[in-house]
Design a protein around this motif. Structure first.
Motif, PDB file in Angstrom:
ATOM      1  N   ILE A  12     -19.731 -12.890 -49.069  1.00  0.00           N
ATOM      2  CA  ILE A  12     -19.886 -12.651 -49.988  1.00  0.00           C
ATOM      3  C   ILE A  12     -18.594 -12.046 -50.644  1.00  0.00           C
ATOM      4  CG2 ILE A  12     -20.458  -9.846 -49.953  1.00  0.00           C
ATOM      5  CD1 ILE A  12     -22.641 -10.005 -47.526  1.00  0.00           C
ATOM      6  N   VAL A  13     -19.017 -11.840 -51.696  1.00  0.00           N
ATOM      7  CA  VAL A  13     -17.704 -11.572 -52.882  1.00  0.00           C
ATOM      8  C   VAL A  13     -17.810 -10.811 -53.493  1.00  0.00           C
ATOM      9  CG1 VAL A  13     -16.328 -12.515 -54.974  1.00  0.00           C
ATOM     10  CG2 VAL A  13     -16.849 -13.803 -53.463  1.00  0.00           C
ATOM     11  N   VAL A  14     -17.389  -9.698 -53.378  1.00  0.00           N
ATOM     12  CA  VAL A  14     -17.334  -7.413 -54.290  1.00  0.00           C
ATOM     13  C   VAL A  14     -16.248  -7.990 -55.630  1.00  0.00           C
ATOM     14  CG1 VAL A  14     -17.248  -6.016 -54.064  1.00  0.00           C
ATOM     15  CG2 VAL A  14     -18.734  -7.070 -51.785  1.00  0.00           C
ATOM     16  N   ASN A  15     -16.309  -7.336 -56.264  1.00  0.00           N
ATOM     17  CA  ASN A  15     -15.295  -7.121 -57.315  1.00  0.00           C
ATOM     18  C   ASN A  15     -14.364  -6.153 -57.408  1.00  0.00           C
ATOM     19  OD1 ASN A  15     -16.439  -9.672 -58.492  1.00  0.00           O
ATOM     20  ND2 ASN A  15     -17.776  -8.134 -60.063  1.00  0.00           N
ATOM     21  N   PRO A  16     -13.113  -5.891 -57.519  1.00  0.00           N
ATOM     22  CA  PRO A  16     -12.096  -5.004 -57.132  1.00  0.00           C
ATOM     23  C   PRO A  16     -12.786  -3.877 -57.874  1.00  0.00           C
ATOM     24  CG  PRO A  16     -11.048  -6.990 -58.809  1.00  0.00           C
ATOM     25  CD  PRO A  16     -12.438  -7.327 -58.481  1.00  0.00           C
ATOM     26  N   GLY A  17     -12.776  -2.431 -56.807  1.00  0.00           N
ATOM     27  CA  GLY A  17     -13.528  -1.029 -56.914  1.00  0.00           C
ATOM     28  C   GLY A  17     -14.354  -1.328 -56.842  1.00  0.00           C
ATOM     29  N   ALA A  18     -15.455  -1.884 -56.821  1.00  0.00           N
ATOM     30  CA  ALA A  18     -16.814  -2.177 -56.673  1.00  0.00           C
ATOM     31  C   ALA A  18     -17.598  -2.151 -55.490  1.00  0.00           C
ATOM     32  CB  ALA A  18     -17.341  -3.335 -57.489  1.00  0.00           C
ATOM     33  N   ARG A  19     -18.530  -1.590 -55.125  1.00  0.00           N
ATOM     34  CA  ARG A  19     -18.819  -0.830 -53.490  1.00  0.00           C
ATOM     35  C   ARG A  19     -20.518  -2.036 -53.671  1.00  0.00           C
ATOM     36  NH1 ARG A  19     -18.409   4.701 -54.905  1.00  0.00           N
ATOM     37  NH2 ARG A  19     -20.328   5.396 -55.046  1.00  0.00           N
ATOM     38  N   LEU A  20     -21.171  -1.589 -52.473  1.00  0.00           N
ATOM     39  CA  LEU A  20     -22.279  -2.028 -52.636  1.00  0.00           C
ATOM     40  C   LEU A  20     -22.737  -0.610 -51.794  1.00  0.00           C
ATOM     41  CD1 LEU A  20     -21.239  -4.567 -52.228  1.00  0.00           C
ATOM     42  CD2 LEU A  20     -22.685  -5.876 -49.991  1.00  0.00           C
ATOM     43  N   SER A  21     -24.562  -0.290 -51.555  1.00  0.00           N
ATOM     44  CA  SER A  21     -24.494   0.756 -51.655  1.00  0.00           C
ATOM     45  C   SER A  21     -24.686   0.863 -49.680  1.00  0.00           C
ATOM     46  CB  SER A  21     -26.508   0.411 -51.728  1.00  0.00           C
ATOM     47  OG  SER A  21     -27.263  -0.500 -50.831  1.00  0.00           O
ATOM     48  N   LEU A  22     -25.183   2.443 -50.189  1.00  0.00           N
ATOM     49  CA  LEU A  22     -25.062   3.251 -48.458  1.00  0.00           C
ATOM     50  C   LEU A  22     -26.433   2.479 -47.985  1.00  0.00           C
ATOM     51  CD1 LEU A  22     -23.689   4.727 -46.183  1.00  0.00           C
ATOM     52  CD2 LEU A  22     -24.188   6.142 -47.303  1.00  0.00           C
ATOM     53  N   GLN A  23     -26.528   1.662 -46.719  1.00  0.00           N
ATOM     54  CA  GLN A  23     -27.707   1.134 -46.818  1.00  0.00           C
ATOM     55  C   GLN A  23     -28.186   0.934 -44.989  1.00  0.00           C
ATOM     56  OE1 GLN A  23     -27.577  -3.439 -47.763  1.00  0.00           O
ATOM     57  NE2 GLN A  23     -26.740  -2.278 -48.984  1.00  0.00           N
ATOM     58  N   MET A  24     -29.385   0.506 -44.479  1.00  0.00           N
ATOM     59  CA  MET A  24     -29.651   0.055 -43.411  1.00  0.00           C
ATOM     60  C   MET A  24     -30.335  -1.015 -42.967  1.00  0.00           C
ATOM     61  SD  MET A  24     -31.968   1.337 -41.692  1.00  0.00           S
ATOM     62  CE  MET A  24     -33.003   2.883 -41.786  1.00  0.00           C
ATOM     63  N   HIS A  25     -30.731  -1.786 -42.705  1.00  0.00           N
ATOM     64  CA  HIS A  25     -31.619  -2.174 -41.927  1.00  0.00           C
ATOM     65  C   HIS A  25     -32.704  -1.943 -40.851  1.00  0.00           C
ATOM     66  CE1 HIS A  25     -29.344  -4.313 -44.871  1.00  0.00           C
ATOM     67  NE2 HIS A  25     -27.930  -4.565 -44.095  1.00  0.00           N
ATOM     68  N   HIS A  26     -33.680  -2.193 -40.327  1.00  0.00           N
ATOM     69  CA  HIS A  26     -35.196  -2.353 -40.040  1.00  0.00           C
ATOM     70  C   HIS A  26     -34.348  -2.830 -38.257  1.00  0.00           C
ATOM     71  CE1 HIS A  26     -36.411   1.406 -41.161  1.00  0.00           C
ATOM     72  NE2 HIS A  26     -36.789   1.102 -42.178  1.00  0.00           N
ATOM     73  N   HIS A  27     -34.979  -4.844 -39.295  1.00  0.00           N
ATOM     74  CA  HIS A  27     -34.237  -5.854 -38.485  1.00  0.00           C
ATOM     75  C   HIS A  27     -34.182  -6.716 -38.353  1.00  0.00           C
ATOM     76  CE1 HIS A  27     -38.903  -4.760 -39.011  1.00  0.00           C
ATOM     77  NE2 HIS A  27     -38.753  -4.621 -40.158  1.00  0.00           N
ATOM     78  N   ARG A  28     -32.453  -5.874 -38.655  1.00  0.00           N
ATOM     79  CA  ARG A  28     -30.925  -7.018 -38.537  1.00  0.00           C
ATOM     80  C   ARG A  28     -30.676  -6.973 -38.332  1.00  0.00           C
ATOM     81  NH1 ARG A  28     -30.894  -8.424 -44.654  1.00  0.00           N
ATOM     82  NH2 ARG A  28     -29.783  -7.198 -45.437  1.00  0.00           N
ATOM     83  N   ALA A  29     -28.945  -6.882 -37.596  1.00  0.00           N
ATOM     84  CA  ALA A  29     -27.724  -6.752 -36.882  1.00  0.00           C
ATOM     85  C   ALA A  29     -26.516  -7.506 -37.903  1.00  0.00           C
ATOM     86  CB  ALA A  29     -27.279  -7.087 -35.767  1.00  0.00           C
ATOM     87  N   GLU A  30     -25.237  -7.170 -38.245  1.00  0.00           N
ATOM     88  CA  GLU A  30     -24.749  -8.083 -39.220  1.00  0.00           C
ATOM     89  C   GLU A  30     -23.675  -8.339 -38.263  1.00  0.00           C
ATOM     90  OE1 GLU A  30     -26.895  -6.968 -43.189  1.00  0.00           O
ATOM     91  OE2 GLU A  30     -25.137  -5.749 -43.104  1.00  0.00           O
ATOM     92  N   HIS A  31     -22.556  -9.692 -39.167  1.00  0.00           N
ATOM     93  CA  HIS A  31     -21.175  -9.567 -38.305  1.00  0.00           C
ATOM     94  C   HIS A  31     -20.331  -9.886 -39.999  1.00  0.00           C
ATOM     95  CE1 HIS A  31     -18.527 -10.077 -35.185  1.00  0.00           C
ATOM     96  NE2 HIS A  31     -17.756 -10.063 -35.566  1.00  0.00           N
ATOM     97  N   TRP A  32     -19.672  -8.975 -40.576  1.00  0.00           N
ATOM     98  CA  TRP A  32     -18.264  -9.358 -41.299  1.00  0.00           C
ATOM     99  C   TRP A  32     -17.550 -10.121 -40.662  1.00  0.00           C
ATOM    100  CZ3 TRP A  32     -19.537  -4.308 -44.583  1.00  0.00           C
ATOM    101  CH2 TRP A  32     -21.074  -3.689 -44.694  1.00  0.00           C
ATOM    102  N   VAL A  33     -16.880 -10.643 -41.715  1.00  0.00           N
ATOM    103  CA  VAL A  33     -15.399 -11.516 -41.284  1.00  0.00           C
ATOM    104  C   VAL A  33     -14.889 -11.178 -42.733  1.00  0.00           C
ATOM    105  CG1 VAL A  33     -14.101 -12.967 -41.012  1.00  0.00           C
ATOM    106  CG2 VAL A  33     -16.691 -12.997 -39.502  1.00  0.00           C
TER     107      VAL A  33
END
Length: 504
Positions: free
Chosen positions: A416-437
């Protein structure tokens, strides 16, 4: 808004036509960017079609089209901000590409695909919204034109006809019989090589196309139209009243933001779907019609890039007639086109008259004489519900992009690449967990009620069902590796609570 600004009568929905026929010297470029370009699969996909791709050069076809009116002949005023009509799925990429070349555009977002006639109608209403009745220069976003001076000369002639209330189009004198184009039968000759339009003919069979070309009385239809906004609206109201009413209602109920003009979806959905050719142009010149059609010749190295064979024809070839793009090698090959999109080496040995296109997730091999069959192939891929019809492995989002680099039972790995100053939505998932490095850059992570700042080589775990958000507060791109785990990993398992880009 008053009647003049809307371009329609609030009570009756009738078109307002004001001003004299010869007083307009202002041109507004209208770019129709709603196509899907299935014949250029696998590079062109439903969610990232050919107009957003550098098919014949480094810049995208959209970017090349946006700059096409620069340097237009003196005596005309060309609006600095073109009107671009595009689909909901493409609005972010369209805005980003236009912004990256320093152009400010008015982007009209089609709520649904209804073909080119409703799209041009929305653009005409937008052009009238500031109280002017400019001449629209409407062109597809996915064509190639080599000689801009010749294009400008043809538009200059066509615009003079548009001043007088005529609907003009540019026709291509054919170089060969071609069943992939519509044709225009020439009527009475006019000045500067132009003709009255006698009739439009849809894509003919091979034998008939040969007869058209041999007669010298038919030109290819370029899909470029030049018309005063009020004339287009008046013609549409008379010829297609249901479409006119739906577009007018949709426009009146539109919402606006800094970058987008968004017609009302429910009103627009009632519009019939039809092309400019069918809805209006084929009716011109018929008994009782007050509207006249004019076709002006365009000899400027035009191509609609409607197939890989057309792309090959539009590019410079080696001494054996081959065209290569990306990491490509030819050995004893002739008349072949090869493209490496995903970075792998594509080697063509002894091939003749072949198309080879490689991407991250698909490879196309086709005989050049059968490239029109690719559209049917894509339909089969869609019926099988395979993702390769709609999306690339690398998926662009308004905040950046993600690339699905691995997956298996109950897991998926994304870059995942996020542009400077950008942000993803505030969200949640019913079926998955996530690990970010975090691989590079700085990440601001919202996890439930926590805010966590992460640097390179740091990580965070997002449990299933927890609200979360990823943001790049820095000045360089943020790159992370995301490992998803769970019973279902589809992109539709997203519940959004807040999104700066207006996605539901």
């Amino acid at each position: 808004m008053d009647k003049l600004k809307l371009g329609i009568d609030d009570a009756a929905g009738a078109t307002v036509v004001e001003g004299t026929a010869m007083d307009c010297r202002r041109l507004i470029q209208v770019i129709l960017a709603g196509g899907s370009g299935t014949r250029l699969w696998p590079v062109s996909r439903e969610h990232f079609p050919k107009q957003l791709i550098g098919v014949v050069g480094d810049e995208s076809l959209l970017q090349a089209t946006v700059t096409r009116m620069k340097g237009f002949p003196a005596g005309w005023e060309v609006a600095a901000d073109p009107v671009i009509v595009c689909g909901e799925d493409h609005r972010f990429a369209t805005a980003e590409q236009v912004r990256s070349i320093g152009v400010t555009a008015r982007i009209v977002v089609e709520p649904a695909r209804r073909d080119t006639a409703p799209a041009l109608t929305l653009a005409a209403l937008a052009a009238c919204a500031d109280g002017e009745d400019a001449i629209l220069v409407a062109m597809p976003a996915d064509h190639a034109i080599a000689d801009l001076a010749a294009l400008h000369s043809a538009i200059d002639i066509a615009a003079r006809h548009a001043q007088a209330g005529e609907i003009a189009t540019l026709g291509i004198p054919p170089t060969r019989p071609d069943t992939g184009f519509g044709y225009i039968r020439l009527g009475a000759p006019l000045d500067h090589g132009a003709h009255m339009i006698e009739r439009f003919v849809e894509k003919p069979a091979a034998e008939l196309a040969g007869q058209y070309v041999a007669s010298g009385n038919y030109w290819w239809n370029s899909g470029i139209f030049i018309v005063r906004a009020s004339v287009w609206l008046a013609a549409l109201e008379q010829l297609q009243p249901e479409m006119h009413a739906a577009c007018a209602a949709s426009f009146k109920q539109a919402t606006r933001s800094d970058e987008y003009f968004r017609p009302n979806a429910s009103a627009f959905a009632t519009s019939p779907s039809d092309s400019i050719d069918y809805a209006v142009m084929e009716h011109l010149g018929k008994p009782g019609s007050p509207f006249k059609g004019v076709v002006v010749p365009l000899e400027a190295g035009w191509s609609d890039l409607g197939s890989w064979d057309a792309v090959c024809d539009a590019m410079e070839k080696d001494e054996d007639g081959n065209v290569g793009s990306g990491r490509v090698l030819f050995e004893g090959a002739t008349a072949s086109y090869a493209r490496s999109e995903g970075g792998r080496l594509v080697a063509c040995v002894g091939t003749n008259n072949l198309i080879v296109v490689e991407t991250d997730d698909a490879v196309l091999v086709a005989d050049r004489s059968r490239v029109q069959d690719i559209k049917g192939l894509v339909s089969r891929i869609k019926l099988a519900k395979s993702p390769e019809a709609d999306m690339h492995r690398k998926v662009r989002r308004p905040w950046g992009f993600y690339d699905s680099i691995d997956n298996g039972p109950r897991f998926q790995v994304k870059r995942i690449v996020v542009n400077p100053g950008a942000r993803l939505s505030l969200q949640m998932h019913h079926h998955r967990a996530e690990h970010w490095v975090v691989v590079s850059g700085t990440a601001l992570v919202t996890r439930g009620e926590e805010e966590i700042l992460l640097s390179e080589n740091e990580s965070v775990y997002i449990p299933l069902g927890v609200k979360h958000r990823l943001e790049n507060p820095g000045r360089v791109p943020l790159e992370i590796i995301e490992v998803q785990s769970g019973t279902y990993l589809g992109e539709d398992d997203i519940v959004r609570f807040d999104d700066k880009y207006g996605r539901s």
